[in-house]
Write an enzyme that holds these catalytic residues in place. Structure first.
Site, PDB file in Angstrom:
ATOM      1  N   GLU A 343       0.780  -1.227   0.000  1.00 18.89           N
ATOM      2  CA  GLU A 343       0.000   0.000   0.000  1.00 18.89           C
ATOM      3  C   GLU A 343       0.820   1.289   0.000  1.00 18.89           C
ATOM      4  OE1 GLU A 343      -3.400   0.081   2.487  1.00 18.89           O
ATOM      5  OE2 GLU A 343      -3.588  -2.093   2.595  1.00 18.89           O
ATOM      6  N   GLU A 612       1.792  -8.094   9.675  1.00 20.51           N
ATOM      7  CA  GLU A 612       0.515  -7.389   9.786  1.00 20.51           C
ATOM      8  C   GLU A 612      -0.457  -8.098  10.725  1.00 20.51           C
ATOM      9  OE1 GLU A 612      -1.604  -7.143   6.055  1.00 20.51           O
ATOM     10  OE2 GLU A 612      -2.890  -5.524   6.775  1.00 20.51           O
TER      11      GLU A 612
HETATM   12  C1  BGC Z   1      -3.636  -1.430   6.084  1.00 25.64           C
HETATM   13  C2  BGC Z   1      -3.553  -1.059   7.498  1.00 25.64           C
HETATM   14  C3  BGC Z   1      -4.690  -0.286   7.963  1.00 25.64           C
HETATM   15  C4  BGC Z   1      -5.919  -1.074   7.689  1.00 25.64           C
HETATM   16  C5  BGC Z   1      -7.111  -0.358   8.180  1.00 25.64           C
HETATM   17  C6  BGC Z   1      -4.929  -2.152   5.842  1.00 25.64           C
HETATM   18  O1  BGC Z   1      -5.123  -2.428   4.510  1.00 25.64           O
HETATM   19  O2  BGC Z   1      -2.531  -2.141   5.673  1.00 25.64           O
HETATM   20  O3  BGC Z   1      -2.492  -1.329   8.215  1.00 25.64           O
HETATM   21  O4  BGC Z   1      -4.624   0.242   9.226  1.00 25.64           O
HETATM   22  O5  BGC Z   1      -6.013  -1.458   6.355  1.00 25.64           O
HETATM   23  O6  BGC Z   1      -8.186  -0.395   7.430  1.00 25.64           O
END
Ligand code: BGC
Length: 748
Positions: A343, A612
Site C-alpha cells: 500500500e 501485519e
Molecule cells: C492497512 C492497514 C490499515 C488497515 C485499516 C490495511 O489495509 O494495511 O495497516 O490500518 O487497512 O483499514
C-alpha cells in the site's frame, strides 16, 4: 505514461559569486544537478502532500556548485504520488491534483560586488526525454540506457535539438518549505544467497526485509533487458511469491524494474522514482550466470537520527526489538506508511499506535510536524478524517473511525509529551477540536460506533475473533480524545474550552461505565482481553475500582495459556495496562511466547520485520504491532515521560525485574540529553544505574518494599544529599532525584 522529462538551463556568470541558493519543487519527484553533480543526498523528494492544498519546496546552498563562466542546471522529474497512472484501490489515479510532472525553480545568486541575479523556471529552459522511459511509485521503473544523453547537466552541452519548456498550471497548493529529515539511501546490503530456480530465473535473498530497491552491476549486449521483481515471500520452488502484497494494484506491473543495457562494458544502475518493500529479488534476462556481486539492496527511508537503544538478557526480545526497528524505519517515507510494498499509504491508526516507540527509538519529530499538517489538509469542514493521509479522496467512509482518526490528537499529544513542544498544540488545536466535535456529532448518548475496531486479531479457531465491540474501543477513544483536548485547552489558556471538554469527557466516561462496565463483577461487555484492557488503559475506571477487572483479565490471559487474544488496539492496551497495574509478569509471559499468536511465533518462522497479523497471511512488514518496543523502554527499562512536565523535564523511572530477565540496558536521547536506565539482578541483589540529564529531575520507583536496604552509589540512601524517599507502597519505594548519575543497589 510518458518518459521522465529532463529540463536544463545554461547560463553564464561573469563575476565572483558570494553565495547562491536554489529553491526548488518538482512534482512528483525531482532530481537536481548542477554542472554534472547531483545536488543534495536526498531521494524521493519532495515529500508527499495533498498537492492541491500544500506543495513542499526545498532550499539548497549551491555556492560551491557554481563557477565563473558557463554553468548548467539539469532537473529530471518523476511521477511519484503526483501522477499515479495505474489503477489501484485507493484511486490515486483519480486524485484531484493529478497532472503531468512539473518544476518550479529559483536560483538566487549574490555576487561579491553586491549585485544579484535570479534564474527562474521559465521558457528559457530546454526540455526533452531520456532513459527513464517509465516510472510509477507502486509499479516500478524502466530505464533504457541506450537513451542516455551524455553530459546534459554539464555546461557546454548542445541542447539545440531540445524543445523550449512550456509554462504550465501550478498544482494549486500553498508553497511551504520542507522542514523535515529527508529520505536517503541509508545502507547498502549484500545479498546472502543466489539461486537459479528455473532456467534463467535467479532469486537473490538479502537476508533482511527492507524498503528501497536493488542496484545492479551488469554487462552485456546493447538491448538486453534485465527485469527485477521484488517480494518478501518465497514460493515452494524458491521463486519469489508476491501474492500477499500485489493484490491492490490493479493495472500495470507490481514492484518491477527494468533495465535495458547500452552494451558498453560494466553498467551500474538503480531506479530513482520508485521504491519497493522486499527481501527477495528475482532477476531475469541476465546474460550468463550472475553472482552475488551483480546486485545489492539499497535501503531507503526517512533517515532518522537514532534516539534510543534497548537490549536485555532475553534474546527473543532483542530480536523483536530489531524487527520492530526495521519495520519502523522501512515504513517512514516522509510520512508513516502501513507497509512499504502493498500500500505505501499513510494509514493513521498504524502510526498512532506505534508513535511512542518511534519516538523512543528515533527522532521522527519533524516528520510528525509535517504529517500533522497533512491532517489539516485532509480534514473535511465537519471535522471528518480519512483513514489514509494524504489521500486523493478515498477513505473517508471506510477504514477510518475514532481508533484511526485519533492519530490527530494522540500523535500531537505525543509530540508534546515527548518533546515538550507546545507550538504543535497551537497549530493543531482547531483541527483537534473540530475532530472531537465531529465524534460528538456522531455519538448517541455519548456512545460512538463507526469505523474499524480491534483490527487483525488472531483468526484461528478458539479465539474470540474480536468479540470486543467497536463501540467499546471507539467510545474509549472519544473519551480520551476529549480529555486530552481539555488538557490542551487549559495549556493554551482556553479556559472555557478546557471546562467544556473536561465536562464532556466526564459525561462520556460515565456513559461508557453505565453501558459497558460492571465494577462489582469485574466485567466489561464481552470480557475480551481487549475490552478489559481498554477500560484500564484508557482510564475508564479509577485505580481502586480496577481489582475485579484485573482478575477477569488474568483469567482471560490464562484461558489462552498466557497468549494474546487481541488485535492491534488491544495489544497496545494490554501490555501497558498490566504494567501500570503492577502485573508486568503477565505482560512478560505474553511477550515471551514463541507459539501462535505472538511476536515470537513470527520470529520462529524467520521474520526479519514485524507482520501485519498473527496468522501471517497479510503483509510481512507492518509496524502497527511495534508498540512492544515502547513497552521494552517503558515497561522493562522503566523510562517514562511525565505528562505534567512534558519533554522529559521530569522523568519517571520505573524498572521491572520480571520473568527470567537478568538484565536490561536502555537509553533514550531526550531534548535535555541522554536518559539511561540499566538494571541487573545478581542473585538477590538488584542493581540500577540511572542517568538523568541536566535541568531535569526524576522520580525513581524502586522495585522493593524495603526502605532500609537501599544503597545509592555505595552509601545508605538516607545519608545521600539531594535524594529523598517520597513514598513507599507494598511493592515500591519511590525516590526523588535531580540530574546526575546514580547507582542504586537493593537487597531483594
Ligand atoms: C492497512 C492497514 C490499515 C488497515 C485499516 C490495511 O489495509 O494495511 O495497516 O490500518 O487497512 O483499514
Amino acid at each position: 505514461e510518458w518518459p521522465a522529462p529532463m529540463l536544463r538551463r545554461s547560463f553564464s556568470l561573469d563575476k565572483d559569486i558570494k553565495k547562491a541558493r536554489v529553491y526548488i519543487s518538482g512534482l512528483g519527484y525531482y532530481e537536481l544537478s548542477i554542472n554534472g553533480e547531483k545536488v543534495g543526498d536526498q531521494v524521493l523528494a519532495p515529500s508527499f502532500t495533498s498537492y492541491d492544498k500544500t506543495v513542499l519546496y526545498q532550499t539548497f546552498d549551491v555556492t560551491n556548485a557554481l563557477q565563473k563562466g558557463e554553468n548548467a542546471v539539469g532537473v529530471v522529474l518523476g511521477n511519484g504520488w503526483y501522477n499515479c497512472s495505474t489503477q489501484e484501490v485507493w484511486l490515486f489515479k483519480q486524485a484531484p491534483w493529478r497532472s503531468h510532472p512539473k518544476l518550479l525553480f529559483q536560483m538566487h545568486i549574490e555576487y561579491k560586488d553586491g549585485d544579484r541575479q535570479v534564474i527562474v523556471s521559465d521558457t528559457n529552459w530546454r526540455g526533452t526525454t531520456g532513459p527513464i522511459v517509465y516510472d510509477s511509485l507502486r509499479n516500478g521503473e524502466t530505464y533504457d540506457a541506450r537513451l542516455e544523453i551524455d553530459g546534459w547537466t554539464q555546461p557546454g552541452f548542445d541542447d539545440q535539438s531540445w524543445e523550449n519548456a512550456r509554462i504550465t498550471r501550478p498544482p494549486g497548493g500553498v508553497l511551504r518549505c520542507q522542514q523535515m529529515t529527508p529520505i536517503r539511501v541509508t545502507q547498502t546490503i549484500k545479498p546472502i544467497s543466489l539461486k537459479e530456480v528455473r532456467k534463467g530465473v535467479w532469486v537473490y535473498d538479502l537476508g533482511q526485509s527492507i524498503s528501497g530497491w536493488a542496484k545492479i552491476r551488469v554487462s552485456g549486449q546493447a538491448g538486453t533487458e534485465i527485469v527485477l521483481k521484488y517480494s518478501e515471500n518465497l514460493a515452494e520452488d524458491g521463486d519469489i511469491d508476491p501474492s500477499n502484497i500485489d493484490i491492490f494494484v490493479k493495472s500495470g506491473e507490481f514492484q518491477t524494474d527494468r533495465y535495458i543495457l547500452k552494451g558498453e562494458g560494466i553498467e551500474e544502475w538503480e531506479p530513482r522514482f520508485t521504491y519497493h518493500g522486499f527481501r527477495y529479488v528475482q532477476m531475469t534476462g541476465f546474460d550468463g550466470v550472475p553472482t552475488l556481486d551483480n546486485l545489492e539492496g539499497r535501503v531507503v527511508h526517512t533517515d532518522f537520527e537514532v534516539r534510543g537503544e534497548f537490549e536485555c538478557s532475553n534474546e527473543l526480545f532483542n530480536t523483536i526489538q530489531k524487527c520492530s526497528r526495521w519495520s519502523t524505519l522501512t515504513n517512514y517515507h516522509g510520512m508513516p506508511t502501513d507497509c512499504p510494498h502493498r500500500e505505501k499509504n499513510g494509514w493513521t491508526g498504524d502510526a498512532a499506535l506505534s508513535a511512542e516507540q518511534t519516538i523512543l527509538n528515533f527522532h521522527p519529530g519533524t516528520t510528525y510536524t509535517k504529517w500533522l499538517k497533512d491532517f489539516i489538509d485532509a480534514q473535511r469542514p465537519n471535522g471528518q478524517l480519512p483513514g489514509i493521509i494524504p489521500t486523493g479522496g478515498w477513505g473517508y467512509n471506510w477504514g477510518s473511525g475514532p481508533a484511526w482518526d485519533s492519530a490527530i490528537i494522540l500523535i500531537t499529544w505525543n509530540v508534546y509529551l515527548y518533546y515538550g513542544d507546545t507550538s504543535i498544540l497551537k497549530d493543531m488545536y482547531d483541527s483537534m477540536k473540530k475532530y472531537v466535535d465531529y465524534i460528538a456529532y456522531m455519538a448517541n448518548d455519548h456512545i460512538v460506533e463507526f469505523g474499524l475496531g480491534d483490527w487483525c486479531p488472531p483468526r484461528a479457531e478458539g479465539y474470540t475473533h474480536n468479540s470486543c465491540p467497536t463501540a467499546i474501543t471507539d467510545t474509549a477513544y472519544y473519551y480520551i480524545d476529549t480529555y486530552i483536548l481539555s488538557k490542551v485547552a487549559s495549556i493554551l489558556n482556553k479556559e472555557e474550552d478546557a471546562q467544556r471538554y473536561a465536562k464532556l469527557a466526564q459525561d462520556i466516561r460515565q456513559a461508557f461505565r453505565d453501558k459497558f462496565v460492571d465494577i462489582d463483577a469485574g466485567e466489561v461487555t464481552g470480557n475480551s482481553q481487549t475490552a478489559l484492557a481498554c477500560v484500564l488503559y484508557q482510564g475508564l475506571v479509577d485505580r481502586e475500582e480496577a481489582s475485579g477487572i484485573l482478575v477477569t483479565l488474568e483469567d482471560e490471559i490464562k484461558r489462552y495459556d498466557y497468549h494474546l487474544d487481541c488485535g492491534i488496539l488491544g495489544t497496545k492496551y494490554i501490555m501497558h495496562a498490566l504494567t501500570e497495574y503492577e502485573r508486568s509478569d503477565l505482560a512478560y509471559a505474553m511477550a515471551n511466547q514463541t507459539t501462535y499468536p505472538s511476536w515470537g511465533h513470527w520470529i520462529a518462522q524467520g521474520a526479519t520485520t514485524l507482520w501485519e497479523d498473527w496468522d501471517g497471511v497479510g503483509s510481512r512488514n507492518h509496524h502497527m504491532y511495534g508498540d512492544i518496543s515502547a513497552w521494552f523502554y517503558k515497561g522493562l527499562a522503566g523510562i517514562n515521560p511525565d505528562p505534567e512536565k512534558p519533554g522529559f523535564k521530569h522523568i519517571i523511572i520505573k524498572p521491572n525485574p520480571v520473568g527470567d530477565l537478568k538484565w536490561v540496558n536502555a537509553w533514550h536521547q531526550s531534548m535535555y540529553g541522554k536518559i539511561l536506565s540499566n538494571w541487573s539482578l545478581d542473585n538477590d541483589q538488584f542493581n540500577l544505574q540511572v542517568s538523568i540529564p541536566p535541568n531535569t529531575t526524576a522520580t525513581v520507583h524502586l522495585p522493593t518494599k524495603d526502605k532500609d536496604g537501599i544503597k545509592v552509589n555505595g552509601q545508605d540512601i538516607n545519608q545521600v544529599h539531594g535524594i529523598r524517599i517520597i513514598d513507599s507502597t507494598d511493592r515500591r519505594v519511590v525516590v526523588s532525584i535531580g540530574s546526575g548519575e546514580y547507582s542504586f543497589t537493593i537487597k531483594m
